[in-house]
Design an enzyme around this catalytic site. Structure first.
Site, PDB file in Angstrom:
ATOM      1  N   ALA A   1       9.288  -0.625   5.488  1.00 18.39           N
ATOM      2  CA  ALA A   1       9.393   0.316   4.384  1.00 18.39           C
ATOM      3  C   ALA A   1       8.257   1.323   4.323  1.00 18.39           C
ATOM      4  CB  ALA A   1       9.441  -0.465   3.064  1.00 18.39           C
ATOM      5  N   GLY A   2       7.232   1.159   5.171  1.00 20.89           N
ATOM      6  CA  GLY A   2       6.059   2.037   5.069  1.00 20.89           C
ATOM      7  C   GLY A   2       5.123   1.593   3.964  1.00 20.89           C
TER       8      GLY A   2
ATOM      9  N   ASP B   1      -2.433  -1.240  10.932  1.00 22.62           N
ATOM     10  CA  ASP B   1      -2.577  -1.194   9.474  1.00 22.62           C
ATOM     11  C   ASP B   1      -3.211  -2.454   8.903  1.00 22.62           C
ATOM     12  OD1 ASP B   1      -1.614   1.249   8.892  1.00 22.62           O
ATOM     13  OD2 ASP B   1       0.257   0.577   7.974  1.00 22.62           O
TER      14      ASP B   1
ATOM     15  N   GLY C   1       4.117  -6.481   6.130  1.00 28.84           N
ATOM     16  CA  GLY C   1       3.774  -7.433   7.194  1.00 28.84           C
ATOM     17  C   GLY C   1       2.281  -7.432   7.487  1.00 28.84           C
TER      18      GLY C   1
ATOM     19  N   LYS D   1       0.851  -1.205   0.000  1.00 34.31           N
ATOM     20  CA  LYS D   1       0.000   0.000   0.000  1.00 34.31           C
ATOM     21  C   LYS D   1       0.875   1.239   0.000  1.00 34.31           C
ATOM     22  CE  LYS D   1       0.772   1.300   4.511  1.00 34.31           C
ATOM     23  NZ  LYS D   1       1.543   2.433   4.945  1.00 34.31           N
TER      24      LYS D   1
ATOM     25  N   SER E   1      -0.118  -6.547   5.468  1.00 35.90           N
ATOM     26  CA  SER E   1      -0.816  -7.139   4.329  1.00 35.90           C
ATOM     27  C   SER E   1      -0.740  -8.661   4.396  1.00 35.90           C
ATOM     28  CB  SER E   1      -0.179  -6.632   3.029  1.00 35.90           C
ATOM     29  OG  SER E   1      -0.713  -7.302   1.917  1.00 35.90           O
TER      30      SER E   1
END
Ligand code: C5P
Length: 302
Positions: free
Chosen positions: A104-105, A143, A109, A16, A111
């Site tokens: 990495a933003g 997230d 993980g 994302k 997802s």
């Protein structure tokens, strides 16, 4: 993409980017409130889940040797949470085909965890409705819930409150080409939140952010003018190569770019695919040839 053969599934686990990420203040539970417009990418990992082995067992493998395979992996935590939540405990063989850079933003993980929940719920013949799945996902990470949905959406609260966008609004984003790049700097999310907490003036004003989102939704504000990330300020103050690179890309190529999540990934809107090459030259010149650089589209049509 999803393939189910008897009791084996292969699912796409998208990355994302946050097109807007406004952190608006610290909460009493230690987390932060945020407002974020976030979209999956047509780039990501793949997860294969097969029912096999003894009840309660997990065999977990990954194409990338640096990925931890034990209880600290969010895929393993997702399996444990699903088993606790449903009592379903068939043995599992799980393989993660890793493409998304870590820390990495880009939500790799989270997802993977959400995609594992979706696969297990399917294999177990849907014991959980979306609301219960979403609650389980939120226990794994702020997230995670967003990845249960394969479309651009707005996150609020600590990330668990999801607002779906009307088809014409999300459709305006899907297919947009971007270049994602990440130098080999790892940025810790708790560190980035901690710096914001130490500088309350860095928080975004929630009313102003909601007004901007509303203007974008109505078509009065363009995507390039909506782009904002509260983490750019603390991260750019520490890693000064980022603002230097951003200035160069803006002045030499006229492109619009933003950091994703708490970094270190950044992305650049690509109005024209011909910009890809000069952009890659500048990014590699600023960091090194080993920088992660990937052109892909917003959306989930994989
Ligand atoms: O939920 P997640 O595991 O992704 O959060 C990692 C850390 O990031 C939390 O422990 C917290 O320090 C910070 N965080 C926060 N506010 C959020 C999400 C994360 O302060 N909305």
């Amino acid at each position: 993409m999803r393939v189910k053969t008897n009791s084996t599934m292969r699912l796409f686990s998208p990355a994302k980017v946050n097109l807007l990420l406004a952190v608006t203040g610290k909460r009493d539970d230690g987390f932060h409130d945020l407002v974020s417009l976030v979209t999956p990418l047509e780039f990501g990992d793949f997860i294969e889940v097969a029912v096999s082995g003894d009840a309660g067992s997990i065999q977990f493998t990954c194409s990338e040797s640096s990925v931890p395979l034990g209880a600290d992996n969010l895929v393993v935590q997702a399996v444990e949470a699903f088993r606790r939540g449903t009592g379903w405990d068939l043995g599992l063989n799980i393989h993660l085909e890793k493409h998304i850079p870590m820390e990495a933003g880009l939500g790799g993980g989270s997802s993977n965890a959400a995609t594992t929940l979706l696969a297990l719920n399917e294999l177990a013949e849907k014991p959980l409705e979306m609301e219960a799945l979403s609650e389980l996902a939120a226990t794994l990470g702020s997230d995670c819930p967003l990845f249960l949905h394969r479309a651009p959406l707005i996150m609020r609260g600590r990330g668990e409150q999801i607002e779906h966008l009307p088809a014409e609004v999300s459709g305006s984003l899907e297919g947009q080409a971007i270049a994602v790049f990440k130098p080999s700097i790892g940025i810790s999310t708790p560190w980035a939140y901690g710096v914001l907490a130490g500088h309350p003036s860095y928080y975004a004003d929630s009313v102003a952010v909601e007004n901007r989102l509303e203007s974008w939704r109505k078509g009065e504000l363009s995507l390039k003018d909506l782009l904002h990330n509260s983490f750019e300020r603390p991260v750019f103050e520490k890693f000064v190569a980022f603002p230097t690179l951003f200035d160069r890309i803006r002045s030499e190529l006229g492109l619009h770019l933003l950091m994703s999540g708490s970094g270190a990934s950044c992305f650049c809107l690509l109005p024209d695919m011909a910009m890809q090459e000069p952009l890659e030259v500048i990014v590699k010149d600023a960091f090194s040839d080993s920088v992660f650089f990937k052109v892909c589209r917003l959306g989930a049509n994989v």
